[in-house]
Design a protein around this motif. Structure first.
Motif, PDB file in Angstrom:
ATOM      1  N   MET A   1       7.133   2.520  -8.267  1.00  0.00           N
ATOM      2  CA  MET A   1       6.691   2.130  -7.310  1.00  0.00           C
ATOM      3  C   MET A   1       5.398   4.124  -6.486  1.00  0.00           C
ATOM      4  SD  MET A   1       8.502   2.826  -3.358  1.00  0.00           S
ATOM      5  CE  MET A   1       8.824   1.075  -2.913  1.00  0.00           C
ATOM      6  N   LEU A   3       4.793   6.346  -3.862  1.00  0.00           N
ATOM      7  CA  LEU A   3       4.371   6.333  -2.673  1.00  0.00           C
ATOM      8  C   LEU A   3       3.468   7.762  -2.420  1.00  0.00           C
ATOM      9  CD1 LEU A   3       7.790   5.487  -1.056  1.00  0.00           C
ATOM     10  CD2 LEU A   3       6.189   4.138  -1.686  1.00  0.00           C
ATOM     11  N   THR A   4       2.988   7.767  -1.799  1.00  0.00           N
ATOM     12  CA  THR A   4       2.488   9.086  -1.610  1.00  0.00           C
ATOM     13  C   THR A   4       2.804   9.740  -0.008  1.00  0.00           C
ATOM     14  OG1 THR A   4       0.040   8.194  -1.021  1.00  0.00           O
ATOM     15  CG2 THR A   4       0.506   9.473  -3.219  1.00  0.00           C
ATOM     16  N   GLN A  16       7.002   8.902   7.373  1.00  0.00           N
ATOM     17  CA  GLN A  16       6.022   8.201   6.757  1.00  0.00           C
ATOM     18  C   GLN A  16       6.629   7.554   5.262  1.00  0.00           C
ATOM     19  OE1 GLN A  16       3.187  12.092   4.954  1.00  0.00           O
ATOM     20  NE2 GLN A  16       4.189  12.733   7.555  1.00  0.00           N
ATOM     21  N   VAL A  17       7.577   8.150   5.087  1.00  0.00           N
ATOM     22  CA  VAL A  17       7.952   7.470   3.443  1.00  0.00           C
ATOM     23  C   VAL A  17       8.636   5.735   4.426  1.00  0.00           C
ATOM     24  CG1 VAL A  17       9.926   7.160   2.479  1.00  0.00           C
ATOM     25  CG2 VAL A  17       9.497   9.057   2.698  1.00  0.00           C
ATOM     26  N   ALA A  20       5.293   3.699   3.861  1.00  0.00           N
ATOM     27  CA  ALA A  20       5.219   3.904   2.533  1.00  0.00           C
ATOM     28  C   ALA A  20       5.270   2.720   2.147  1.00  0.00           C
ATOM     29  CB  ALA A  20       4.667   5.479   1.202  1.00  0.00           C
ATOM     30  N   ILE A  21       7.331   2.489   2.027  1.00  0.00           N
ATOM     31  CA  ILE A  21       7.459   1.567   1.756  1.00  0.00           C
ATOM     32  C   ILE A  21       7.140   0.341   1.811  1.00  0.00           C
ATOM     33  CG2 ILE A  21      10.103   0.533   1.673  1.00  0.00           C
ATOM     34  CD1 ILE A  21      10.942   3.985   1.467  1.00  0.00           C
ATOM     35  N   ARG A  23       3.533  -0.470   3.766  1.00  0.00           N
ATOM     36  CA  ARG A  23       2.986  -1.303   2.817  1.00  0.00           C
ATOM     37  C   ARG A  23       3.551  -1.301   1.534  1.00  0.00           C
ATOM     38  NH1 ARG A  23       2.058   3.604   5.579  1.00  0.00           N
ATOM     39  NH2 ARG A  23       1.826   5.183   3.942  1.00  0.00           N
ATOM     40  N   ALA A  24       4.159  -0.810   0.741  1.00  0.00           N
ATOM     41  CA  ALA A  24       4.641  -1.178  -0.688  1.00  0.00           C
ATOM     42  C   ALA A  24       5.141  -2.452  -0.765  1.00  0.00           C
ATOM     43  CB  ALA A  24       5.662  -0.181  -1.838  1.00  0.00           C
ATOM     44  N   SER A  29       3.970  -4.277  -4.142  1.00  0.00           N
ATOM     45  CA  SER A  29       4.408  -3.698  -5.137  1.00  0.00           C
ATOM     46  C   SER A  29       5.954  -4.527  -5.116  1.00  0.00           C
ATOM     47  CB  SER A  29       4.501  -2.690  -4.766  1.00  0.00           C
ATOM     48  OG  SER A  29       2.944  -2.312  -4.676  1.00  0.00           O
ATOM     49  N   LEU A  42      13.521   8.214  -5.832  1.00  0.00           N
ATOM     50  CA  LEU A  42      12.357   8.954  -4.558  1.00  0.00           C
ATOM     51  C   LEU A  42      11.838  10.054  -4.116  1.00  0.00           C
ATOM     52  CD1 LEU A  42      12.669   5.396  -2.137  1.00  0.00           C
ATOM     53  CD2 LEU A  42      10.669   5.470  -4.430  1.00  0.00           C
ATOM     54  N   LEU A  46       8.664  12.324  -4.362  1.00  0.00           N
ATOM     55  CA  LEU A  46       7.563  12.934  -3.525  1.00  0.00           C
ATOM     56  C   LEU A  46       8.270  14.408  -2.934  1.00  0.00           C
ATOM     57  CD1 LEU A  46       8.586  10.157  -1.090  1.00  0.00           C
ATOM     58  CD2 LEU A  46       6.163  10.446  -1.410  1.00  0.00           C
TER      59      LEU A  46
END
Length: 115
Positions: A1, A3-4, A16-17, A20-21, A23-24, A29, A42, A46
């Motif tokens: 994975m 993540l940014t 934000q985390v 991002a998860i 969205r993945a 993903s 993780l 990050l």
């Protein structure tokens, strides 16, 4: 994975985390039943505190996106697809409404007015 995080984003890191998860998962993903890497891994990837990642994971668990299983880690919930799609769209709507000066309560009132 992969993540940014956007350091210019004003939202708290845990949000934000979690985003991002989400969205993945939405982008495929991770499929229902897939395990996520451990929170510490993780966090290391990050460059943030593991507690921040754990807070994001708990938020996603509370939304029904993730399942925590003792001894088996964290995995994507089996019934997440439809709910996640709606939650993602609602979050996008909230962000867009905010850009136009509307609050969450304004949106709720608009929804109540719809037939």
């Amino acid at each position: 994975m992969l993540l940014t995080l956007d350091l210019n984003d004003q939202r708290p890191l845990h949000e934000q985390v979690a985003g991002a998860i989400r969205r993945a998962i939405a982008e495929g993903s991770y499929a229902p039943g897939d395990r996520l890497p451990p929170a510490r891994d993780l966090a290391d990837a990050l460059g943030i505190n593991a507690n921040t990642v754990l807070r994001a994971l708990r938020e996603l668990r509370d939304e029904g996106v993730l399942e925590f299983r003792r001894g088996r880690g964290v995995s994507v919930a089996s019934l997440v697809e439809g709910r996640l799609a709606i939650v993602l769209r609602l979050r996008e709507l909230l962000e867009e409404a905010g850009r136009y000066g509307y609050s969450r309560e304004d949106l709720i009132e608009m929804l109540k007015e719809l037939p």
